[in-house]
Design an enzyme around this catalytic site. Sequence first.
Site, PDB file in Angstrom:
ATOM      1  CG  ASP A  77     -57.568  -9.965  26.993  1.00 55.60           C
ATOM      2  OD1 ASP A  77     -57.500  -8.764  27.336  1.00 55.60           O
ATOM      3  OD2 ASP A  77     -57.146 -10.889  27.698  1.00 55.60           O
ATOM      4  CD  GLU A 112     -51.946  -9.207  30.519  1.00 56.69           C
ATOM      5  OE1 GLU A 112     -52.147  -9.792  29.445  1.00 56.69           O
ATOM      6  OE2 GLU A 112     -52.350  -8.058  30.750  1.00 56.69           O
TER       7      GLU A 112
END
Length: 653
Positions: free
Chosen positions: A325, A521
């Site tokens: 990521d 997020e």
Amino acid sequence: MTLRKMKLFIPMLALVAACAGAPHGDTGRYADLDGSDWPALTSPMPLDPAMEARIGQIVAGMTLAQKVGQMTQPDVRNITPDQVREFYIGSVLNGGGAWPNMKKDASVAEWAALSAQFHDAALRTDMTVKIPLIWGTDAVHGHNNVRGATMFPHNIGLGAADDVEMMERIGRATAQQVRATGISWVFAPTVAVGQDRRWGRTYESYSSDPQLVARYGAAVVRGLQGELTGDGDVVATAKHYLGDGGTFQGVDQGENRATRAEMITTHGAGYYTALDAGVQTVMATYNSWNDVAAGENHGKLHGDRYVLTDVLKDRLDFTGFVVSDWNGIEQVQGCDKTRCAQAINAGIDMIMVPEDWRAFITNTIADVEAGRIPMARIDDAVTRILRIKMRAGLFDRAVADSRFNGQASAIDVSALAREAVRKSVVLLKNENAVLPLRADARVLVVGASADSMSNQTGGWSLTWQGTENTNADFATGQTLLAALKEQLGDADVTYSADAAGVDVAGYDAVIAVLGETPYAEYNGDVRFPAPVQHSLLHPTDLRVLRAVADKGVPVVTVLYSGRPAYANDLINLSDAFVAAFLPGTEAGGLADLMIGTDHDFTGRLSFVWPGSACSTGEHAGDVVQFARGYGLSYGDRRPVGVLPLPETPARCE
């Protein structure tokens, strides 16, 4: 067809056969796992000897710098096409809010042109065998970074639809949108099983039910990838591996304390079916895993060989590649953004280093030369990357050779998105059959969210957080206010964002559209011990609703939210209450349900709906207001009445 192409085509047939062999929506033996061990899978795409020999010859002829370049993925904001050529870069990505020449309104043709520049540069290196580039993008609810692209409801709403066939169609439509911009790789689907609504990514999870997630994950992979080499096919990614939806107290990128059995049966569920569907890439997760019960702390999973290699690549027989990521390597102990031998040795094959990619290349070469990373691990990573590029046909056909490339019409899939909206919203309350409204009803619409594309689409919409957008930034779609005006007529719809000084007399109904503001997020986390109550987090919405409630005119409330919202106070002030989650660009689907009798509510909650501000999921002691699977249709006569209003503490215990 030449013999070489025929050999490359054999795995495609295997993939198609594997996908077609299982009934849509079937999770097979994985539904009965007892958690004693990870299932032993067999890849639906066995290694093809001819392809592997070809890859072996290419890898054998590469320098270390060329190999590390293939493993490196910068963001397009921080690299030029000529640097792709110079450093043998294997992949680029566009993060949320990255556009061609940083033009937010860049056209499909401009996207395709930039893609062509990067792809052409990759084929102009001094290598004997030219290796094509693969570009990745976060197309998580449609091609959501591109102006004018239809955006679907976020996953939490799609889970409420429980429609596997539609999910496959959404995957196909998204792939078409992405190919129109010259991009061939999508960082989706997210197969997280959300366990705590404090988590800022709850809306990226289809459900708290691992089996629904498993059904959906496979369907989206089938839709995105097709046969992998077609005009409208892209490489899919199962993410975030493993356990991102189960962190303690819902902290994004935090610690998952699940047992091994829970990891196997709950958090692994979506990966088994995605792998069976032939998913070609897997993205590692930011979170750590601390199996407290067993006394085994795996730490950050970007650096855990057991999860990435022993389980995923060996036990689950994953033959694709693992991508990190965004700067995920820096969270591994002893690593930073530019260097992490542990992550590569653990099994990360392609490293997403958006900004500091040059330093990463230099440091990784030094780590190999010093023996900290074995050359065999580098060769394995590059082999896996080249394998997926070959399987996707990138060696044989330019990405631009698609009938969708550069076509603006290809990003408009509004009819499908409108269908998805109709199926994904949930009617929680409908006292005295207030809904549906008559087609000649005169309505007052209140609430800022009624005319806000930002609140309607949420995060991962044009920008990473979904913030800094105005309605003008969305070149397609409708707000709910616009949809109501279209269906009822301008003269019969009056709008007041704040409901200040309004007189409800003379209206047949009030429609209050309330909602969270966008987030993505960790910015969306509600950190313990703060209560999680919509009206505490967004007090203006409560004021607006109080201004129009109990005035003798029925009130229909529509709530946009990225999580199941404790909202008993709002529900009690409403005669009808619709959980719309984050419906995307096509709010006309909501108006379709609310007006007339042509459509009915079929959505059912894919998460439990909380009955208190401190209840966060399905844990011991949580108060559940509406169970998973709850939802009303117009034929239902189940009055909700007045819901309990437990005292909201200043902090949760």
